[in-house]
Design a protein around this motif. Sequence first.
Motif, PDB file in Angstrom:
ATOM      1  N   PRO A  27      76.649  37.570  35.092  1.00 20.46           N
ATOM      2  CA  PRO A  27      77.142  36.237  34.771  1.00 20.46           C
ATOM      3  C   PRO A  27      78.475  36.217  34.018  1.00 20.46           C
ATOM      4  O   PRO A  27      79.126  35.184  33.952  1.00 20.46           O
ATOM      5  CB  PRO A  27      76.029  35.625  33.922  1.00 20.46           C
ATOM      6  N   THR A  47      81.686  34.511  35.446  1.00 18.05           N
ATOM      7  CA  THR A  47      81.923  33.065  35.380  1.00 18.05           C
ATOM      8  C   THR A  47      82.872  32.719  34.233  1.00 18.05           C
ATOM      9  O   THR A  47      83.651  31.773  34.347  1.00 18.05           O
ATOM     10  CB  THR A  47      80.605  32.290  35.222  1.00 18.05           C
ATOM     11  N   LYS A  86      86.394  30.680  34.632  1.00 21.16           N
ATOM     12  CA  LYS A  86      86.699  29.458  33.883  1.00 21.16           C
ATOM     13  C   LYS A  86      87.973  29.589  33.047  1.00 21.16           C
ATOM     14  O   LYS A  86      88.680  28.612  32.834  1.00 21.16           O
ATOM     15  CB  LYS A  86      85.515  29.078  33.003  1.00 21.16           C
ATOM     16  N   SER A 113      78.173  24.938  39.162  1.00 22.52           N
ATOM     17  CA  SER A 113      77.335  25.511  38.108  1.00 22.52           C
ATOM     18  C   SER A 113      77.458  27.034  38.134  1.00 22.52           C
ATOM     19  O   SER A 113      77.948  27.617  39.106  1.00 22.52           O
ATOM     20  CB  SER A 113      75.871  25.112  38.322  1.00 22.52           C
ATOM     21  N   ARG A 114      77.000  27.681  37.079  1.00 23.37           N
ATOM     22  CA  ARG A 114      77.073  29.143  36.989  1.00 23.37           C
ATOM     23  C   ARG A 114      76.351  29.797  38.163  1.00 23.37           C
ATOM     24  O   ARG A 114      76.868  30.722  38.784  1.00 23.37           O
ATOM     25  CB  ARG A 114      76.465  29.621  35.678  1.00 23.37           C
ATOM     26  N   GLU A 115      75.159  29.291  38.486  1.00 24.06           N
ATOM     27  CA  GLU A 115      74.379  29.874  39.574  1.00 24.06           C
ATOM     28  C   GLU A 115      75.098  29.718  40.912  1.00 24.06           C
ATOM     29  O   GLU A 115      75.092  30.629  41.731  1.00 24.06           O
ATOM     30  CB  GLU A 115      72.988  29.237  39.640  1.00 24.06           C
TER      31      GLU A 115
END
Length: 99
Positions: free
Chosen positions: A9, A12, A16, A72-74
């Motif tokens: 993760p 991400t 960003k 979204s992150r997912e």
Amino acid sequence: DGQIHEMMPGITLIIKKGDCPIVPVGIAGAYDAWPIQKKLPKLNPLFMGDQGRSIAVVFGEPFGTLDLQTKSREDMLAEIDRRIRNCYAEAEALRRRLK
């Protein structure tokens, strides 16, 4: 083990914070040619024919982070994972044609 694992993760955060293109890459056969437990790679000279240790690399189309920043992150991880797996599948197909 030569497999593609789950995306971490932390990518991400880079997406960003940065505005640079992401280039997905698929590398097939690297583990067969140089397993992690071996000190040196297994050689595969051309005169000996292919012994299942060929390597192929496919670079995917670069894509911008702006499209991903709204997800979204997912969803971000899923999109990046999908593109990397597509490149890997292309590399694996190319590698098999070389055999």
